[in-house]
Design a protein around this motif. Sequence first.
Motif, PDB file in Angstrom:
ATOM      1  N   ARG A  63       0.830  -1.207   0.000  1.00 15.71           N
ATOM      2  CA  ARG A  63       0.000   0.000   0.000  1.00 15.71           C
ATOM      3  C   ARG A  63       0.870   1.266   0.000  1.00 15.71           C
ATOM      4  N   GLN A  64       1.943   1.251   0.782  1.00 18.98           N
ATOM      5  CA  GLN A  64       2.820   2.426   0.853  1.00 18.98           C
ATOM      6  C   GLN A  64       3.555   2.673  -0.461  1.00 18.98           C
ATOM      7  N   VAL A  65       4.070   1.614  -1.051  1.00 17.53           N
ATOM      8  CA  VAL A  65       4.811   1.770  -2.307  1.00 17.53           C
ATOM      9  C   VAL A  65       3.864   2.131  -3.442  1.00 17.53           C
ATOM     10  N   PHE A  66       2.679   1.537  -3.441  1.00 17.89           N
ATOM     11  CA  PHE A  66       1.704   1.874  -4.478  1.00 17.89           C
ATOM     12  C   PHE A  66       1.329   3.350  -4.412  1.00 17.89           C
ATOM     13  N   GLU A  67       1.227   3.910  -3.217  1.00 20.91           N
ATOM     14  CA  GLU A  67       0.890   5.327  -3.094  1.00 20.91           C
ATOM     15  C   GLU A  67       1.973   6.203  -3.724  1.00 20.91           C
ATOM     16  N   ALA A  68       3.245   5.791  -3.571  1.00 19.52           N
ATOM     17  CA  ALA A  68       4.333   6.536  -4.209  1.00 19.52           C
ATOM     18  C   ALA A  68       4.226   6.439  -5.731  1.00 19.52           C
ATOM     19  N   ILE A  69       3.882   5.262  -6.233  1.00 19.73           N
ATOM     20  CA  ILE A  69       3.685   5.087  -7.680  1.00 19.73           C
ATOM     21  C   ILE A  69       2.500   5.928  -8.138  1.00 19.73           C
ATOM     22  N   ARG A  70       1.462   5.944  -7.353  1.00 20.47           N
ATOM     23  CA  ARG A  70       0.253   6.719  -7.679  1.00 20.47           C
ATOM     24  C   ARG A  70       0.572   8.208  -7.819  1.00 20.47           C
ATOM     25  N   LEU A  71       1.450   8.725  -6.946  1.00 20.72           N
ATOM     26  CA  LEU A  71       1.831  10.131  -7.024  1.00 20.72           C
ATOM     27  C   LEU A  71       2.626  10.426  -8.298  1.00 20.72           C
ATOM     28  N   ALA A  72       3.402   9.441  -8.745  1.00 22.91           N
ATOM     29  CA  ALA A  72       4.195   9.623  -9.967  1.00 22.91           C
ATOM     30  C   ALA A  72       3.341   9.497 -11.228  1.00 22.91           C
ATOM     31  N   LYS A  73       2.219   8.770 -11.140  1.00 22.48           N
ATOM     32  CA  LYS A  73       1.266   8.602 -12.244  1.00 22.48           C
ATOM     33  C   LYS A  73       1.915   8.097 -13.534  1.00 22.48           C
ATOM     34  N   PRO A  74       2.529   6.936 -13.518  1.00 22.21           N
ATOM     35  CA  PRO A  74       3.091   6.406 -14.769  1.00 22.21           C
ATOM     36  C   PRO A  74       1.994   6.141 -15.795  1.00 22.21           C
ATOM     37  N   ARG A  75       2.307   6.390 -17.044  1.00 15.05           N
ATOM     38  CA  ARG A  75       1.343   6.130 -18.114  1.00 15.05           C
ATOM     39  C   ARG A  75       1.184   4.636 -18.365  1.00 15.05           C
ATOM     40  N   GLU A 104      -5.394  -6.527  -5.172  1.00 17.56           N
ATOM     41  CA  GLU A 104      -6.438  -5.504  -5.178  1.00 17.56           C
ATOM     42  C   GLU A 104      -5.841  -4.116  -4.953  1.00 17.56           C
ATOM     43  N   ILE A 105      -4.913  -4.017  -4.013  1.00 21.74           N
ATOM     44  CA  ILE A 105      -4.238  -2.742  -3.742  1.00 21.74           C
ATOM     45  C   ILE A 105      -3.457  -2.267  -4.964  1.00 21.74           C
ATOM     46  N   ALA A 106      -2.686  -3.172  -5.556  1.00 16.85           N
ATOM     47  CA  ALA A 106      -1.777  -2.812  -6.648  1.00 16.85           C
ATOM     48  C   ALA A 106      -2.493  -2.447  -7.939  1.00 16.85           C
ATOM     49  N   THR A 107      -3.741  -2.860  -8.077  1.00 16.90           N
ATOM     50  CA  THR A 107      -4.496  -2.554  -9.300  1.00 16.90           C
ATOM     51  C   THR A 107      -5.518  -1.440  -9.103  1.00 16.90           C
ATOM     52  N   ILE A 138      11.347   1.241 -15.115  1.00 15.49           N
ATOM     53  CA  ILE A 138      11.653   1.284 -13.695  1.00 15.49           C
ATOM     54  C   ILE A 138      11.074   0.039 -13.027  1.00 15.49           C
ATOM     55  N   ILE A 139      11.826  -0.528 -12.074  1.00 19.64           N
ATOM     56  CA  ILE A 139      11.410  -1.757 -11.399  1.00 19.64           C
ATOM     57  C   ILE A 139      11.382  -1.505  -9.891  1.00 19.64           C
ATOM     58  N   LEU A 140      10.228  -1.781  -9.289  1.00 20.01           N
ATOM     59  CA  LEU A 140      10.044  -1.586  -7.845  1.00 20.01           C
ATOM     60  C   LEU A 140       9.434  -2.838  -7.237  1.00 20.01           C
ATOM     61  N   GLU A 141      10.048  -3.354  -6.184  1.00 17.99           N
ATOM     62  CA  GLU A 141       9.438  -4.428  -5.422  1.00 17.99           C
ATOM     63  C   GLU A 141       8.527  -3.839  -4.357  1.00 17.99           C
ATOM     64  N   ASP A 142       7.682  -4.700  -3.795  1.00 18.72           N
ATOM     65  CA  ASP A 142       6.616  -4.220  -2.921  1.00 18.72           C
ATOM     66  C   ASP A 142       7.102  -3.586  -1.626  1.00 18.72           C
ATOM     67  N   ASP A 143       8.385  -3.803  -1.270  1.00 15.50           N
ATOM     68  CA  ASP A 143       8.897  -3.239  -0.011  1.00 15.50           C
ATOM     69  C   ASP A 143       9.919  -2.133  -0.232  1.00 15.50           C
ATOM     70  N   CYS A 144      10.016  -1.627  -1.455  1.00 11.48           N
ATOM     71  CA  CYS A 144      11.009  -0.596  -1.779  1.00 11.48           C
ATOM     72  C   CYS A 144      10.296   0.731  -2.014  1.00 11.48           C
ATOM     73  N   LEU A 145      10.361   1.601  -1.017  1.00 14.55           N
ATOM     74  CA  LEU A 145       9.629   2.867  -1.062  1.00 14.55           C
ATOM     75  C   LEU A 145      10.486   3.962  -1.681  1.00 14.55           C
ATOM     76  N   PRO A 146      10.088   4.509  -2.834  1.00 14.90           N
ATOM     77  CA  PRO A 146      10.891   5.526  -3.501  1.00 14.90           C
ATOM     78  C   PRO A 146      10.463   6.949  -3.152  1.00 14.90           C
ATOM     79  N   ALA A 147      11.430   7.851  -3.165  1.00 17.96           N
ATOM     80  CA  ALA A 147      11.122   9.276  -3.155  1.00 17.96           C
ATOM     81  C   ALA A 147      10.608   9.649  -4.542  1.00 17.96           C
ATOM     82  N   GLN A 148       9.884  10.751  -4.639  1.00 15.01           N
ATOM     83  CA  GLN A 148       9.386  11.153  -5.958  1.00 15.01           C
ATOM     84  C   GLN A 148      10.536  11.526  -6.894  1.00 15.01           C
TER      85      GLN A 148
END
Length: 326
Positions: free
Chosen positions: A26-38, A63-66, A104-114
Amino acid sequence: MKNTGNKASLQVPVLFLVFNRPDVTRQVFEAIRLAKPRQLFIAADGPRKDKVGESEKCRMVREIATNVDWECEVSTLFREENQGCGEAVSEAITWFFMHVEEGIILEDDCLPAQDFFQFCAEMLAYYRHDTRVMQIGGNNLLPEQYRDYEYSYFFSNHNYIWGWATWKRAWDLFSYKMEYYEKVGRKKYHDKYFQSLDEQDYFQYAFDRTYTGIEYPTSWDYQWQYARMLNAGFTAVPSKNLVVNLGYGDDATHTVNSNSVISSLKLEQMDLPLKHPEFVMVDRLRDSEIFKSLCTTRWSRTKQRIKRVMPKALLKSGKKLVKLLH
């Protein structure tokens, strides 16, 4: 789809690798959501049959990731059966690069800065055709006294896979079964690649275990490290730490030591615009410091020195004596 703001969408495709941990997903998905990849690719390994309740956790994670609420093309690779994080991850990356040329490749436990997304996007474009560079990392594991801020990044021979990016041209060189390992070993090419005896011993041991199959169920990163080594490919490492690992704990596969120095890393802000170095050379000093601090102890280095100077016959006698005493 719902609009999440006026921020420009990320044009670089993202692969999100998930499994069974809803909280970190959920935390990593929120970071992806902020970046809004096409383009968002989501790959999930299947639940293990012997783990009670894991099917439900996997369902929640998917469900979270989609739950995409921005303009985005979503592709999924959801496994029904468990493959293990070795095959599942490597095959997911191969699937990703069947559809895109870079990403870009992100695993579920790798939280990125924007800033991580912007850094990767610019670096993917900048080194798109430079085959010397095979990987863009998101971590900087160096203590402050070893940092260098003259440039936005340095080049390394090591893996940085807690959030990273690469190209299809690089991943096409990956071999899960480490093709050519025996041949290259017979020619002793490995021996001169590493910059210290400790490093040579460490990676030779890891590569041997991976090649013989002992580490296959959980490893894909040693194979990737070896593929880069085989092709003299560098990793570009940011001068600031742009990804932290959320996965420390008992349910993690590898990062189970919550007392590790690297578990205390913080997200940092990248200075923009990027300052590119005028040369492409591995920073061996920083590689040495990172390896020494993360992969060795004073005692392990002492043992290696003893092994190097003590005759093999004496070492064998010592081992036999230890067995007799027990």
